[in-house]
Design an enzyme around this catalytic site. Structure first.
Site, PDB file in Angstrom:
ATOM      1  N   ASP A 173       1.599   3.698  29.315  1.00  0.00           N
ATOM      2  CA  ASP A 173       0.531   4.710  29.289  1.00  0.00           C
ATOM      3  C   ASP A 173       0.262   5.420  30.613  1.00  0.00           C
ATOM      4  OD1 ASP A 173       0.412   3.490  26.824  1.00  0.00           O
ATOM      5  OD2 ASP A 173      -1.593   2.663  27.084  1.00  0.00           O
TER       6      ASP A 173
ATOM      7  N   LYS B  51       0.805   5.370  20.419  1.00  0.00           N
ATOM      8  CA  LYS B  51       0.037   4.236  19.890  1.00  0.00           C
ATOM      9  C   LYS B  51      -1.457   4.491  19.974  1.00  0.00           C
ATOM     10  CE  LYS B  51       0.016   1.595  24.281  1.00  0.00           C
ATOM     11  NZ  LYS B  51      -1.433   1.448  24.504  1.00  0.00           N
TER      12      LYS B  51
ATOM     13  N   CYS C 278      -4.728  -2.218  28.298  1.00  0.00           N
ATOM     14  CA  CYS C 278      -3.416  -2.135  27.638  1.00  0.00           C
ATOM     15  C   CYS C 278      -2.370  -3.040  28.281  1.00  0.00           C
ATOM     16  CB  CYS C 278      -2.943  -0.682  27.618  1.00  0.00           C
ATOM     17  SG  CYS C 278      -4.028   0.408  26.665  1.00  0.00           S
TER      18      CYS C 278
END
Length: 228
Positions: free
Chosen positions: A23, A96, A142
């Site tokens: 990310d 996601k 995450c």
């Protein structure tokens, strides 16, 4: 005679390692007029570029995730020496909404199984991966949830501490402690790169050394943060 105790020590080898980039997206790198959203974001980006280059040189698979791409944008081009690699067949991008990178699509791509499961190694490039280098943002969300999921499956997880961050330094620090307590290994990008080669006689030693020298010339804010 005392019996030998088997324990994981966290050694790395290119043929059993994969690199996960979590990310590192456009929304997290605001324009100059705005306050930086992520603590030491530029150091994370520079480390990402270094490690993706190392992985590419050593033929280590790279998996890239993007959290809700529609909102947070694409992976920063600066994370790769060649931005056209991002989203290629060899270096796929997975969108996601789950915080962990281990979505069903990623698990299928990595052929992730529990260490206790019976399965045949079919020679696929990703089947024999047991060690995962993890970098990206945010450390306490995450990255941490990805690490815990991998550990729960019985895999080695190596957190590249110069390649992870959060909005708040405290969240980053506590997450690093939390992952260590769960069994993850903390390391630096350079340490991981040289462990992967093991010797100055490695065929890619000169190439990796050149990448390392260039990376060391870049300002690394995490180093500065350690100075008295």
């Amino acid at each position: 005679m005392a019996s030998a105790i088997s324990r994981k020590v966290g050694k790395l080898a290119p043929e059993t390692t994969a690199l996960l980039l979590c990310d590192v997206q456009e929304r997290f790198r605001p324009q100059e007029r705005f306050r930086p959203l992520i603590y030491q974001m530029e150091s994370v980006v520079k480390t990402s570029k270094y490690m993706t280059s190392v992985a590419k040189t050593l033929d280590i698979p790279i998996v890239i995730s993007q959290q809700y791409t529609k909102v947070f944008g694409n992976t920063l081009h600066d994370c790769f020496d060649d931005p056209t690699d991002i989203g290629s067949t060899k270096y796929p991008v997975f969108d996601k909404k789950l915080f962990s990178m281990l979505t069903p699509d990623v698990k299928a791509h990595l052929k992730l199984t529990n260490d206790n499961d019976d399965h045949d190694h079919d020679g696929n490039l990703l089947t024999n991966r047991t060690s995962y280098l993890l970098m990206g943002i945010e450390t306490h969300v995450c990255v941490q949830q990805t690490a815990l999921d991998l550990l729960e499956l019985g895999h080695d997880v190596h957190i590249l501490v110069d390649g992870v961050s959060s909005q708040q330094p405290l969240d980053r620090e506590i997450a690093l402690q939390r992952m260590t307590q769960a069994g993850a290994f903390l390391t630096t990008s350079q340490s991981a790169a040289f462990m992967l080669m093991k010797s100055a006689e490695h065929e890619n030693f000169k190439a990796i050394s050149k990448l390392t020298v260039a990376h060391m010339k870049e300002e690394n804010a995490f180093n500065q943060a350690l100075l008295p």
